[in-house]
Scaffold this active site. Structure first.
Site, PDB file in Angstrom:
ATOM      1  N   CYS A   1       0.825  -1.211   0.000  1.00 17.79           N
ATOM      2  CA  CYS A   1       0.000   0.000   0.000  1.00 17.79           C
ATOM      3  C   CYS A   1       0.860   1.263   0.000  1.00 17.79           C
ATOM      4  O   CYS A   1       1.990   1.254   0.478  1.00 17.79           O
ATOM      5  CB  CYS A   1      -0.885   0.017   1.225  1.00 17.79           C
TER       6      CYS A   1
ATOM      7  N   ARG B   1       5.032  -0.214  -6.135  1.00 20.76           N
ATOM      8  CA  ARG B   1       4.992  -1.010  -4.911  1.00 20.76           C
ATOM      9  C   ARG B   1       3.964  -2.141  -5.000  1.00 20.76           C
ATOM     10  O   ARG B   1       3.994  -3.059  -4.183  1.00 20.76           O
ATOM     11  CB  ARG B   1       4.655  -0.116  -3.722  1.00 20.76           C
TER      12      ARG B   1
ATOM     13  N   TRP C   1      -3.164  -2.607  -1.419  1.00 18.35           N
ATOM     14  CA  TRP C   1      -2.874  -3.998  -1.761  1.00 18.35           C
ATOM     15  C   TRP C   1      -3.655  -4.815  -0.749  1.00 18.35           C
ATOM     16  O   TRP C   1      -3.373  -4.768   0.442  1.00 18.35           O
ATOM     17  CB  TRP C   1      -1.380  -4.244  -1.638  1.00 18.35           C
TER      18      TRP C   1
ATOM     19  N   ASN D   1      -1.706   2.265   5.989  1.00 20.15           N
ATOM     20  CA  ASN D   1      -0.883   1.113   5.606  1.00 20.15           C
ATOM     21  C   ASN D   1      -0.616   0.304   6.870  1.00 20.15           C
ATOM     22  O   ASN D   1      -0.417   0.899   7.934  1.00 20.15           O
ATOM     23  CB  ASN D   1       0.469   1.548   5.050  1.00 20.15           C
ATOM     24  N   GLY D   2      -0.549  -0.994   6.727  1.00 22.18           N
ATOM     25  CA  GLY D   2      -0.272  -1.827   7.895  1.00 22.18           C
ATOM     26  C   GLY D   2      -1.500  -2.629   8.280  1.00 22.18           C
ATOM     27  O   GLY D   2      -2.460  -2.732   7.505  1.00 22.18           O
TER      28      GLY D   2
ATOM     29  N   GLU E   1      17.820 -18.045  -7.889  1.00 21.72           N
ATOM     30  CA  GLU E   1      17.470 -16.667  -8.247  1.00 21.72           C
ATOM     31  C   GLU E   1      17.036 -16.578  -9.720  1.00 21.72           C
ATOM     32  O   GLU E   1      16.068 -15.886 -10.051  1.00 21.72           O
ATOM     33  CB  GLU E   1      18.670 -15.741  -7.973  1.00 21.72           C
TER      34      GLU E   1
ATOM     35  N   LYS F   1      13.401 -15.269 -10.877  1.00 23.30           N
ATOM     36  CA  LYS F   1      13.244 -14.120 -11.778  1.00 23.30           C
ATOM     37  C   LYS F   1      12.324 -14.480 -12.934  1.00 23.30           C
ATOM     38  O   LYS F   1      11.464 -13.707 -13.329  1.00 23.30           O
ATOM     39  CB  LYS F   1      14.633 -13.736 -12.291  1.00 23.30           C
TER      40      LYS F   1
ATOM     41  N   GLU G   1       8.526 -15.022 -11.615  1.00 20.93           N
ATOM     42  CA  GLU G   1       7.762 -13.868 -11.120  1.00 20.93           C
ATOM     43  C   GLU G   1       7.377 -12.886 -12.219  1.00 20.93           C
ATOM     44  O   GLU G   1       6.351 -12.225 -12.104  1.00 20.93           O
ATOM     45  CB  GLU G   1       8.468 -13.168  -9.956  1.00 20.93           C
TER      46      GLU G   1
ATOM     47  N   HIS H   1      18.223 -36.939  -8.555  1.00 19.65           N
ATOM     48  CA  HIS H   1      17.418 -37.459  -7.440  1.00 19.65           C
ATOM     49  C   HIS H   1      15.941 -37.108  -7.590  1.00 19.65           C
ATOM     50  O   HIS H   1      15.193 -37.177  -6.622  1.00 19.65           O
ATOM     51  CB  HIS H   1      17.961 -36.934  -6.109  1.00 19.65           C
TER      52      HIS H   1
ATOM     53  N   LYS I   1       6.264  -4.602  -4.081  1.00 14.81           N
ATOM     54  CA  LYS I   1       7.693  -4.307  -3.972  1.00 14.81           C
ATOM     55  C   LYS I   1       8.194  -4.453  -2.545  1.00 14.81           C
ATOM     56  O   LYS I   1       9.283  -4.952  -2.317  1.00 14.81           O
ATOM     57  CB  LYS I   1       7.957  -2.882  -4.480  1.00 14.81           C
TER      58      LYS I   1
HETATM   59  C1  F6R Z   1      11.993 -10.830  -6.076  1.00 11.64           C
HETATM   60  C2  F6R Z   1      11.966  -9.912  -4.968  1.00 11.64           C
HETATM   61  C3  F6R Z   1      11.463 -10.414  -3.653  1.00 11.64           C
HETATM   62  C4  F6R Z   1      12.160  -9.685  -2.501  1.00 11.64           C
HETATM   63  C5  F6R Z   1      11.547 -10.089  -1.168  1.00 11.64           C
HETATM   64  C6  F6R Z   1      12.260  -9.438  -0.010  1.00 11.64           C
HETATM   65  O1  F6R Z   1      12.506 -10.232  -7.224  1.00 11.64           O
HETATM   66  O2  F6R Z   1      12.304  -8.765  -5.091  1.00 11.64           O
HETATM   67  O3  F6R Z   1      11.621 -11.787  -3.540  1.00 11.64           O
HETATM   68  O4  F6R Z   1      13.511  -9.986  -2.531  1.00 11.64           O
HETATM   69  O5  F6R Z   1      10.204  -9.729  -1.139  1.00 11.64           O
HETATM   70  O6  F6R Z   1      12.247  -8.059  -0.145  1.00 11.64           O
HETATM   71  P1  F6R Z   1      13.302  -7.138   0.547  1.00 11.64           P
HETATM   72  O7  F6R Z   1      14.625  -7.405  -0.065  1.00 11.64           O
HETATM   73  O8  F6R Z   1      12.838  -5.743   0.279  1.00 11.64           O
HETATM   74  O9  F6R Z   1      13.282  -7.485   1.999  1.00 11.64           O
END
Ligand code: F6R
Length: 610
Positions: free
Chosen positions: A2, A27, A74, A100-101, A483, A487, A490, A506, A605
């Site tokens: 949010c 975000r 959100w 927010n929260g 990773e 990537k 997502e 395995h 985000k």
């Molecule tokens: C994926 C991504 C998320 C964040 C995760 C933690 O591309 O960005 O997996 O890494 O939500 O977020 P932070 O690093 O902000 O704690």
């Protein structure tokens, strides 16, 4: 997640609020709304959908208001629909709030308010807070006091902004565990949950502390605790420029951020390597240097991509500093009574510095007496403030939801920390110099990888229709396989998995057929030959191999369907280079599929809920 924006000043609030919300779109959100004070009342427009739609709903020509609050939501409590969108009002409709929260005890407060005859239109915890403030206003006839009393009763987290036609000359904002920033302009103030919504107007800001509130009028402001004690409200400067949160000619923020990596890594390294001594200077760790030297164990905690960076750091710290390292999902760590004590050092890795699970993990570690340190990108963020000490990434703002440049900066900073610890223990000056020089060369090497973008795009064009993908690597390249898979999934929504290459036999080997692309990270290290054997195993089953290999590798071309060559570096630093082609591959596959790469579905985000 949010986002909040508030404006009070001489300009047209509606435009400033909408532009602010647009800055927060990255975000992640599913509904948006605005409350403007005009014609002696609070006017609310809200909807399920994007800020552009909200913008079109507002008759900007007619609206003259210069005070208002706005929100992107959100969904947590209740569906993403009109009723649940913010702003919410009290029963008189004269007080509006954005929040927010999560108010954890909202059910108990709601029950009491229902008994007192108050009514509710939504399923949200935020409306409960709005109605509660309204009920308290009825008794106190003082908005500030009503907000303060309400906040003293709530459990949970909040960043809130409140406007009311009862006292239309002010906005009241407060925070607890969810950011709230006051931007101080000339004859105007902008409140926001993220500096990105403020930077276009001013760089002078106050980051509210937990349980701190601010009463903002057109001609001034005062900060105090929610217990009504005055606070100093220190003014700080936002640490980035507006160009850094604009696309600057790139089609997407994600692509821009991939291409920024030579610079973001330079910024992460700047002033920290003393090459001629093979040493590292990390001012942020000075205050805990002795504790670090005594550390018997290091725990790294994080979520998502940051957790992958932590996994890589485990290899680096153990290799260079010989300190045992454990890596923990923050969300698991906090709930399993971890065995930690005063001799442990807990590093929290977080791009945003706001991830709730990571924050809760460090609070758990603090409770048990451990030293907590933050490796964070966003300056002034909650994790940066809640930890004892730490290091900023200095990667610059990351707007694309899928982390790219923050990840490579996390790897860079963790390599610096490993070197720093190593040099104070067993590592020779010669080794320190060698590693330091290799680190300094990383930005230019990434530039040369970026020059291969067209080739990577061609590979993406051939594979974008696949439904599954496997990423394999060994040693320090194993977390990178995770990773790479994250990537891809997502932003393209293609199912992908990462595995240690040797684990393939395995189980995952059952998936391999002629339709399955397998991305091998096959850079030169002591287990390179073993990885070649794994590639053979895949080829025998007619899987399609895309290999990331080092320049000069003459063996791999005959085994793989495609090879992307990256410059040579020390094996421990390989992931910082090898991730770049993986980022580009995911990006171009997602583009070819027409995905919204900067704001992939359902993702946010900074994840400020459990
Ligand atoms: C994926 C991504 C998320 C964040 C995760 C933690 O591309 O960005 O997996 O890494 O939500 O977020 P932070 O690093 O902000 O704690």
């Amino acid at each position: 997640m949010c986002g909040i924006v508030g404006y009070i000043g001489k300009r047209k609030a509606s435009e400033i609020l909408i532009n602010g919300l647009k800055r927060l779109e990255y975000r992640g959100y599913d509904s948006s709304g605005v409350a403007l004070y005009e014609n002696d009342k609070i006017n609310i427009l809200k909807q399920q959908g994007k800020v552009n739609q909200l913008d079109r709903m507002i008759p900007h020509d007619m609206v003259k208001s210069n005070i208002g609050i706005a929100h992107t939501r959100w969904a947590t409590h209740g569906f993403p629909n009109y009723e649940n969108a913010h702003p919410h009002t009290d029963n008189s409709k004269e007080i509006a709030i954005v929040h927010n929260g999560i108010i954890e005890n909202y059910s108990a407060i709601k029950k009491k308010l229902l008994q007192d005859g108050y009514t509710f239109e939504s399923d949200t915890d935020t409306e409960v807070l709005a109605v509660f403030i309204g009920a308290l206003y009825k008794k106190t006839k003082n908005l500030e006091q009503a907000v303060r009393l309400a906040l003293n009763e709530v459990d949970g987290t909040y960043g809130i902004a409140v406007v009311s036609s009862y006292e239309p000359d002010k906005i009241i904002a407060a925070r607890l565990g969810s950011p709230m920033i006051l931007g101080i302009g000339e004859d105007e103030y902008i409140l926001a949950s993220d500096a990105a919504a403020i930077i276009a107007h001013t760089k002078q800001v106050i980051y509210l502390e937990d349980k701190e509130m601010v009463v903002v009028r057109g001609d001034g402001y005062s900060t105090k605790t929610i217990d009504n004690l005055a606070t100093t409200g220190d003014i700080k400067e936002i640490d980035f420029d507006i160009e850094q949160i604009e696309k600057s000619g790139y089609e997407h923020f994600m692509l821009k951020e991939i291409f920024e990596q030579p610079d973001s890594i330079r910024n992460s390294l700047r002033g920290r390597l003393i090459i001629d001594k093979g040493n590292v200077r990390l001012g942020g760790l000075n205050s805990v240097r002795d504790k670090l030297l005594r550390a018997k164990r290091i725990i790294l905690t994080a979520c998502g991509t940051s957790w992958h960076a932590a996994l890589t750091a485990e290899y680096l710290i153990e290799q260079l500093a010989h300190i045992p390292v454990e890596v923990e999902y923050a969300s698991e760590f906090r709930y399993r009574n971890p065995i930690i004590g005063p001799d442990d050092i807990v590093f929290a890795l977080s791009q945003s510095g706001e991830t709730l699970d990571t924050l809760a993990a460090i609070k758990e570690a603090q409770l048990k007496g451990a030293t907590t340190l933050g490796i964070v990108n966003v300056v002034g963020s909650t994790i940066a403030r809640e930890t004892e000490a730490g290091i900023y990434l200095h990667a610059g703002p990351e707007i694309g939801v899928a982390s790219t440049k923050a990840y490579t900066s996390q790897l860079t900073v963790m390599a610096l920390i490993a070197l720093y610890l190593g040099r104070q223990r067993y590592l020779s000056q010669l080794d320190g110099k060698r590693i330091g020089s290799e680190m300094m060369a990383l930005p230019d090497k990434i530039t040369s990888i970026l020059a291969q973008t067209d080739k990577i795009k061609e590979i993406a064009d051939q594979y974008y229709q696949v439904t599954n993908c496997l990423y394999l690597g060994r040693g320090v390249n194993f977390p990178l396989a995770l990773e790479g898979a994250l990537k891809l999934k997502e932003i393209s929504y293609i199912h992908a998995e990462g595995y240690p290459a040797a684990e393939m036999k395995h189980g995952p080997i059952a998936l391999i057929d002629e339709n399955m692309p397998i991305i091998f990270i096959a850079t030169q290290d002591e287990i390179y030959d073993k990885v070649l054997s794994n590639i053979e195993e895949v080829r025998t089953r007619r899987g399609k191999v895309i290999a990331i290999a080092n320049e000069g590798d003459t063996r791999i071309a005959s085994l793989a369907n495609h090879v992307i060559y990256i410059p040579n570096t020390l094996p421990m630093l390989n992931p910082i280079l090898a991730v770049v082609p993986l980022q580009l591959l995911s990006y171009y596959i997602a583009i070819k599929l027409g995905r919204d790469v900067d704001q992939p579905r359902n993702l946010a985000k900074s994840v400020t809920v459990e």
